[in-house]
Design a protein around this motif. Structure first.
Motif, PDB file in Angstrom:
ATOM      1  N   THR A 156       0.830  -1.208   0.000  1.00  0.00           N
ATOM      2  CA  THR A 156       0.000   0.000   0.000  1.00  0.00           C
ATOM      3  C   THR A 156       0.864   1.256   0.000  1.00  0.00           C
ATOM      4  OG1 THR A 156      -1.714  -1.193   1.231  1.00  0.00           O
ATOM      5  CG2 THR A 156      -1.877   1.190   1.163  1.00  0.00           C
ATOM      6  N   THR A 157       1.944   1.254   0.783  1.00  0.00           N
ATOM      7  CA  THR A 157       2.870   2.395   0.787  1.00  0.00           C
ATOM      8  C   THR A 157       3.462   2.600  -0.606  1.00  0.00           C
ATOM      9  OG1 THR A 157       3.415   2.010   3.106  1.00  0.00           O
ATOM     10  CG2 THR A 157       4.975   3.312   1.816  1.00  0.00           C
ATOM     11  N   SER A 158       3.808   1.495  -1.250  1.00  0.00           N
ATOM     12  CA  SER A 158       4.370   1.579  -2.599  1.00  0.00           C
ATOM     13  C   SER A 158       3.338   2.102  -3.594  1.00  0.00           C
ATOM     14  CB  SER A 158       4.863   0.195  -3.042  1.00  0.00           C
ATOM     15  OG  SER A 158       5.869  -0.286  -2.179  1.00  0.00           O
ATOM     16  N   LEU A 159       2.102   1.657  -3.455  1.00  0.00           N
ATOM     17  CA  LEU A 159       1.043   2.150  -4.334  1.00  0.00           C
ATOM     18  C   LEU A 159       0.897   3.660  -4.214  1.00  0.00           C
ATOM     19  CD1 LEU A 159      -1.419   1.862  -6.207  1.00  0.00           C
ATOM     20  CD2 LEU A 159      -2.801   1.410  -4.167  1.00  0.00           C
ATOM     21  N   LEU A 160       0.866   4.154  -2.992  1.00  0.00           N
ATOM     22  CA  LEU A 160       0.729   5.596  -2.796  1.00  0.00           C
ATOM     23  C   LEU A 160       1.882   6.343  -3.441  1.00  0.00           C
ATOM     24  CD1 LEU A 160      -0.672   8.044  -1.618  1.00  0.00           C
ATOM     25  CD2 LEU A 160       0.489   7.594   0.557  1.00  0.00           C
ATOM     26  N   ALA A 161       3.092   5.834  -3.272  1.00  0.00           N
ATOM     27  CA  ALA A 161       4.258   6.496  -3.888  1.00  0.00           C
ATOM     28  C   ALA A 161       4.127   6.522  -5.402  1.00  0.00           C
ATOM     29  CB  ALA A 161       5.540   5.766  -3.465  1.00  0.00           C
ATOM     30  N   LEU A 162       3.693   5.427  -5.991  1.00  0.00           N
ATOM     31  CA  LEU A 162       3.538   5.371  -7.444  1.00  0.00           C
ATOM     32  C   LEU A 162       2.458   6.339  -7.919  1.00  0.00           C
ATOM     33  CD1 LEU A 162       4.283   4.118 -10.133  1.00  0.00           C
ATOM     34  CD2 LEU A 162       2.747   2.205  -9.624  1.00  0.00           C
ATOM     35  N   LEU A 163       1.359   6.431  -7.181  1.00  0.00           N
ATOM     36  CA  LEU A 163       0.294   7.367  -7.547  1.00  0.00           C
ATOM     37  C   LEU A 163       0.765   8.813  -7.444  1.00  0.00           C
ATOM     38  CD1 LEU A 163      -2.812   5.708  -5.818  1.00  0.00           C
ATOM     39  CD2 LEU A 163      -2.115   5.549  -8.206  1.00  0.00           C
ATOM     40  N   LEU A 164       1.483   9.134  -6.396  1.00  0.00           N
ATOM     41  CA  LEU A 164       1.966  10.505  -6.222  1.00  0.00           C
ATOM     42  C   LEU A 164       2.968  10.887  -7.304  1.00  0.00           C
ATOM     43  CD1 LEU A 164       2.369  10.641  -2.336  1.00  0.00           C
ATOM     44  CD2 LEU A 164       0.682  11.868  -3.725  1.00  0.00           C
ATOM     45  N   VAL A 165       3.856   9.952  -7.668  1.00  0.00           N
ATOM     46  CA  VAL A 165       4.799  10.227  -8.756  1.00  0.00           C
ATOM     47  C   VAL A 165       4.042  10.457 -10.062  1.00  0.00           C
ATOM     48  CG1 VAL A 165       6.571   9.188 -10.216  1.00  0.00           C
ATOM     49  CG2 VAL A 165       6.762   9.042  -7.733  1.00  0.00           C
ATOM     50  N   THR A 166       3.039   9.629 -10.326  1.00  0.00           N
ATOM     51  CA  THR A 166       2.244   9.779 -11.550  1.00  0.00           C
ATOM     52  C   THR A 166       1.544  11.136 -11.585  1.00  0.00           C
ATOM     53  OG1 THR A 166       1.870   7.391 -11.636  1.00  0.00           O
ATOM     54  CG2 THR A 166       0.356   8.776 -12.897  1.00  0.00           C
ATOM     55  N   LEU A 167       0.972  11.537 -10.455  1.00  0.00           N
ATOM     56  CA  LEU A 167       0.289  12.836 -10.384  1.00  0.00           C
ATOM     57  C   LEU A 167       1.273  13.981 -10.584  1.00  0.00           C
ATOM     58  CD1 LEU A 167      -2.051  12.102  -7.342  1.00  0.00           C
ATOM     59  CD2 LEU A 167      -2.815  12.656  -9.656  1.00  0.00           C
ATOM     60  N   ARG A 168       2.426  13.892  -9.951  1.00  0.00           N
ATOM     61  CA  ARG A 168       3.389  14.990 -10.060  1.00  0.00           C
ATOM     62  C   ARG A 168       3.972  15.082 -11.463  1.00  0.00           C
ATOM     63  NH1 ARG A 168       8.760  16.261  -6.369  1.00  0.00           N
ATOM     64  NH2 ARG A 168       9.209  18.261  -7.369  1.00  0.00           N
ATOM     65  N   LEU A 169       4.256  13.959 -12.094  1.00  0.00           N
ATOM     66  CA  LEU A 169       4.781  13.984 -13.458  1.00  0.00           C
ATOM     67  C   LEU A 169       3.792  14.643 -14.409  1.00  0.00           C
ATOM     68  CD1 LEU A 169       6.400  10.439 -13.752  1.00  0.00           C
ATOM     69  CD2 LEU A 169       7.595  12.650 -13.713  1.00  0.00           C
ATOM     70  N   ARG A 170       2.519  14.369 -14.195  1.00  0.00           N
ATOM     71  CA  ARG A 170       1.495  14.971 -15.063  1.00  0.00           C
ATOM     72  C   ARG A 170       1.461  16.485 -14.867  1.00  0.00           C
ATOM     73  NH1 ARG A 170      -2.860  12.152 -17.633  1.00  0.00           N
ATOM     74  NH2 ARG A 170      -4.512  13.551 -18.339  1.00  0.00           N
ATOM     75  N   LEU A 171       1.587  16.916 -13.618  1.00  0.00           N
ATOM     76  CA  LEU A 171       1.598  18.354 -13.343  1.00  0.00           C
ATOM     77  C   LEU A 171       2.851  19.011 -13.909  1.00  0.00           C
ATOM     78  CD1 LEU A 171       0.292  18.233  -9.669  1.00  0.00           C
ATOM     79  CD2 LEU A 171      -0.935  19.103 -11.665  1.00  0.00           C
ATOM     80  N   LEU A 172       3.996  18.326 -13.789  1.00  0.00           N
ATOM     81  CA  LEU A 172       5.245  18.879 -14.324  1.00  0.00           C
ATOM     82  C   LEU A 172       5.212  18.973 -15.847  1.00  0.00           C
ATOM     83  CD1 LEU A 172       7.894  17.056 -12.078  1.00  0.00           C
ATOM     84  CD2 LEU A 172       7.283  19.496 -12.048  1.00  0.00           C
ATOM     85  N   ALA A 173       4.444  18.072 -16.478  1.00  0.00           N
ATOM     86  CA  ALA A 173       4.333  18.087 -17.942  1.00  0.00           C
ATOM     87  C   ALA A 173       3.417  19.200 -18.431  1.00  0.00           C
ATOM     88  CB  ALA A 173       3.830  16.735 -18.430  1.00  0.00           C
ATOM     89  N   GLY A 174       2.815  19.931 -17.502  1.00  0.00           N
ATOM     90  CA  GLY A 174       1.960  21.051 -17.880  1.00  0.00           C
ATOM     91  C   GLY A 174       0.544  20.660 -18.224  1.00  0.00           C
ATOM     92  N   SER A 175       0.118  19.470 -17.867  1.00  0.00           N
ATOM     93  CA  SER A 175      -1.249  19.048 -18.156  1.00  0.00           C
ATOM     94  C   SER A 175      -2.221  19.876 -17.325  1.00  0.00           C
ATOM     95  CB  SER A 175      -1.423  17.566 -17.829  1.00  0.00           C
ATOM     96  OG  SER A 175      -2.777  17.198 -17.961  1.00  0.00           O
ATOM     97  N   PRO A 176      -3.292  20.381 -17.954  1.00  0.00           N
ATOM     98  CA  PRO A 176      -4.254  21.196 -17.206  1.00  0.00           C
ATOM     99  C   PRO A 176      -5.058  20.363 -16.209  1.00  0.00           C
ATOM    100  CG  PRO A 176      -5.055  20.783 -19.423  1.00  0.00           C
ATOM    101  CD  PRO A 176      -3.656  20.265 -19.376  1.00  0.00           C
ATOM    102  N   ASP A 177      -5.089  19.070 -16.419  1.00  0.00           N
ATOM    103  CA  ASP A 177      -5.859  18.192 -15.536  1.00  0.00           C
ATOM    104  C   ASP A 177      -4.926  17.201 -14.853  1.00  0.00           C
ATOM    105  OD1 ASP A 177      -8.381  19.265 -16.422  1.00  0.00           O
ATOM    106  OD2 ASP A 177      -8.071  18.118 -18.278  1.00  0.00           O
ATOM    107  N   SER A 178      -5.263  16.836 -13.632  1.00  0.00           N
ATOM    108  CA  SER A 178      -4.498  15.803 -12.945  1.00  0.00           C
ATOM    109  C   SER A 178      -4.921  14.441 -13.481  1.00  0.00           C
ATOM    110  CB  SER A 178      -4.745  15.866 -11.432  1.00  0.00           C
ATOM    111  OG  SER A 178      -6.115  15.625 -11.154  1.00  0.00           O
ATOM    112  N   ALA A 179      -4.078  13.458 -13.245  1.00  0.00           N
ATOM    113  CA  ALA A 179      -4.409  12.102 -13.687  1.00  0.00           C
ATOM    114  C   ALA A 179      -5.668  11.617 -12.982  1.00  0.00           C
ATOM    115  CB  ALA A 179      -3.238  11.164 -13.381  1.00  0.00           C
ATOM    116  N   ARG A 180      -6.552  10.982 -13.743  1.00  0.00           N
ATOM    117  CA  ARG A 180      -7.778  10.423 -13.175  1.00  0.00           C
ATOM    118  C   ARG A 180      -7.465   9.028 -12.639  1.00  0.00           C
ATOM    119  NH1 ARG A 180     -11.019  11.243 -18.649  1.00  0.00           N
ATOM    120  NH2 ARG A 180      -9.009  10.362 -19.284  1.00  0.00           N
ATOM    121  N   ILE A 181      -7.687   8.831 -11.354  1.00  0.00           N
ATOM    122  CA  ILE A 181      -7.296   7.594 -10.689  1.00  0.00           C
ATOM    123  C   ILE A 181      -8.521   6.906 -10.111  1.00  0.00           C
ATOM    124  CG2 ILE A 181      -5.960   6.609  -8.782  1.00  0.00           C
ATOM    125  CD1 ILE A 181      -4.017   8.973  -9.109  1.00  0.00           C
TER     126      ILE A 181
END
Length: 565
Positions: A156-181
């Motif tokens: 579960t800790t690993s899942l959260l880390a993977l989700l947070l990395v995915t969300l941050r990468l999307r924001l860093l890429a300039g996407s107007p929307d966050s990843a839908r999870i």
């Protein structure tokens, strides 16, 4: 034809299918093979392996000549492959679809992403997390990621880390929307535990991570979890039948059957990420198939290897309990008994050969944990405190019916409560623990949800954890509005999957020839405990269970192996 084949026609419900096919085709051999396949499916197998059922080569050849049988998935009602696996077409088609979808996702090239290592270092800074960081680096940018491991290994800790990395990468890429999870699990209880664990870890990260992480943390804080059936049931017609999610994470994936996995895979958008988390050593799904175990077994040396990671390091303080589970996993009866020796042993094995012995160990268990059982009966108990008590202790049964079954133990426990604590002889007394036994869309409750009845002045209400509430506020439903339910002081080991308790007591049937006994049954029961466990059984039953690993008949593993090379 063998005696085992001759006897099948008299066993319901296979007999109805057998008789119908015999009337339609005049082919007694086909009718018997169909009955074997139906019986196998009822036992959780995707197919029947006919050579093991007494069918010889001449009979297999005769079946292959039937217009009702095909060597692959076509319009014929049955499939008989070259190895002697005999399927109802539905299951063969599901295997084919699941294999194709998994391999298509595995072939999807991982996107090159810079800066992953520092992000994971921030999220998982401890030396003990090196294994998790290495595993998660393989999951970023993929379409399929399978993370397995036993209790306490940090899934579960690993899942959260993977989700947070995915969300941050999307924001860093300039996407107007966050990843839908989308977060899901096979049962309501598992979904509630999934989101509860994620929120507990999020609370700690809010105080340790810098401002760069706050947008991702804020999105993650609003995530909800639901049952997999409910998630898939929300699709609408047309293209919108595909789930509106960029990431779908499924916990307790060992419980996902072949048909449900097929529906899930066909509902995912191209380019989305499917994350499967689970422990392949647990009991497989109630319905046909063992999908998670098949994926993991087919991974080494194949295309799937890059998508599958296993966590082995336990982060639990109770290291002796990890050793116990390893002994069960390997079927080492001597080591399992060794784990029950010593004052601080994580396991207590109690001999229970008959009803009298069962009465004795149950009474001792109730006295030892009387603070929980009597605590639930206290007037004015806050719902949150009551639900927290339910996570402390639980009695688990291999069987549902009979002297050693869940129903009988629930009656015995309620009888003890009435005698020891003057509980009124009514169904909905305050403190009663209940389990929902049928999905109910109107109330939002699912089969397997566990709650507690309380009466704080407005009549008896049943309180349940609410996975959709960000603050974790329990929800109440009047007892007269509850969907079908039953007492849950004791529950079956199957129903306990996805749950976790400080202490458990697991009851096995005393007869060593009981068909329900298996290594996975014992492992699943004991792995529900965080700290210690009682095992109520006979020596013969324990030896038989540990010596009997479950092997489900099916061809998914071979399909994956053949095509993933």
């Amino acid at each position: 034809m063998s005696k085992s084949q001759d006897g099948l026609a008299s066993v319901a419900p296979e007999s109805a299918l057998c008789d119908w096919i015999r009337r339609k085709t005049g082919d007694s051999l086909l009718a018997q093979a169909a009955a074997v396949a139906a019986r196998a499916e009822r036992a959780g197998h995707a197919c029947a392996w006919l050579p093991d059922e007494g069918f010889d080569q001449s009979q297999l050849d005769r079946l292959r000549d039937s217009s009702w049988v095909s060597p692959c998935v076509t319009g014929a009602p049955f499939v008989l492959d070259e190895d002697g696996r005999f399927y109802v077409r539905r299951n063969a088609a599901a295997e084919e679809a699941v294999a194709n979808s998994l391999l298509a996702r595995a072939k999807s090239q991982s996107l090159p992403v810079d800066g992953i290592a520092p992000m994971l270092e921030e999220l998982l800074p401890d030396d003990a997390s090196c294994e998790q960081r290495a595993a998660l680096a393989a999951g970023v940018g993929r379409s399929l990621f399978v993370l397995t491991g036993g209790p306490g290994t940090g899934k579960t800790t690993s899942l959260l880390a993977l989700l947070l990395v995915t969300l941050r990468l999307r924001l860093l890429a300039g996407s107007p929307d966050s990843a839908r999870i989308a977060l899901a699990a096979p049962t309501g209880k598992a979904a509630a535990r999934m989101v509860q664990a994620l929120r507990e870890r999020l609370g700690r990260l809010h105080t340790t991570l810098g401002s760069d992480w706050q947008p991702a943390l804020q999105v993650a804080a609003g995530l909800e979890a639901t049952t997999l059936h409910r998630l898939l049931g929300h699709r609408v017609a047309g293209d919108a039948m595909l789930l509106a999610a960029d990431v779908v994470a499924v916990d307790e994936a060992s419980m996902v059957d072949l048909g449900l996995m097929r529906t899930l895979l066909q509902s995912l958008r191209p380019g989305s990420l499917l994350i499967l988390l689970g422990d392949p050593d647990q009991l497989a799904s109630v319905e046909a198939g063992s999908v998670l175990a098949d994926i993991i077994a087919a991974a080494p040396g194949t295309l799937l290897a890059s998508c599958v990671r296993r966590l082995a390091h336990s982060h639990r303080a109770q290291a002796a309990f990890t050793g116990l589970l390893n002994a069960v996993r390997s079927g080492d009866a001597r080591a399992v008994r060794g784990a029950a020796e010593g004052h601080a042993a994580p396991l207590r094995i109690k001999a229970v050969p008959d009803a009298r012995a069962l009465h004795g160990v149950l009474q001792a268990w109730l006295r030892r944990h009387e603070d929980v059982y009597s605590g639930l009966l206290k007037p004015g108990l806050h719902p949150r405190d009551a639900l927290a008590m339910l996570r402390r202790v639980q009695v688990l049964c291999a069987l549902r019916h009979g002297t050693f079954g869940q129903i009988a133990l629930n009656e015995a426990i309620e009888d003890w409560l009435r005698r020891q604590h003057q509980v009124r002889p009514v169904t909905w007394f305050p403190g009663r623990v209940v389990m929902i036994t049928q999905n109910d869309r109107e109330s939002g409750l699912s089969n397997g949800d566990i709650g507690v009845v309380l009466d704080n002045g407005s009549g008896p209400m049943a309180w349940f954890e609410d996975a959709t509430d960000e603050a974790g506020t329990p929800r109440a439903i009047a007892t007269h509005l509850l969907p079908p339910s039953e007492a849950a002081w004791a529950i079956t080991i199957h129903k306990a999957q996805g749950s976790e308790y400080e202490s458990i007591a697991a009851l096995l049937p005393p007869a060593s020839d009981s068909p329900i006994l298996s290594r996975e049954l014992v492992y699943t029961a004991l792995s529900r405990a965080r700290h210690d466990a009682d095992l109520w059984c006979t020596d013969a039953a324990l030896d038989a269970a540990l010596a009997r690993p479950v092997r489900r008949a099916g061809g998914l593993r071979d399909r994956l192996l053949r095509r993933a090379q």
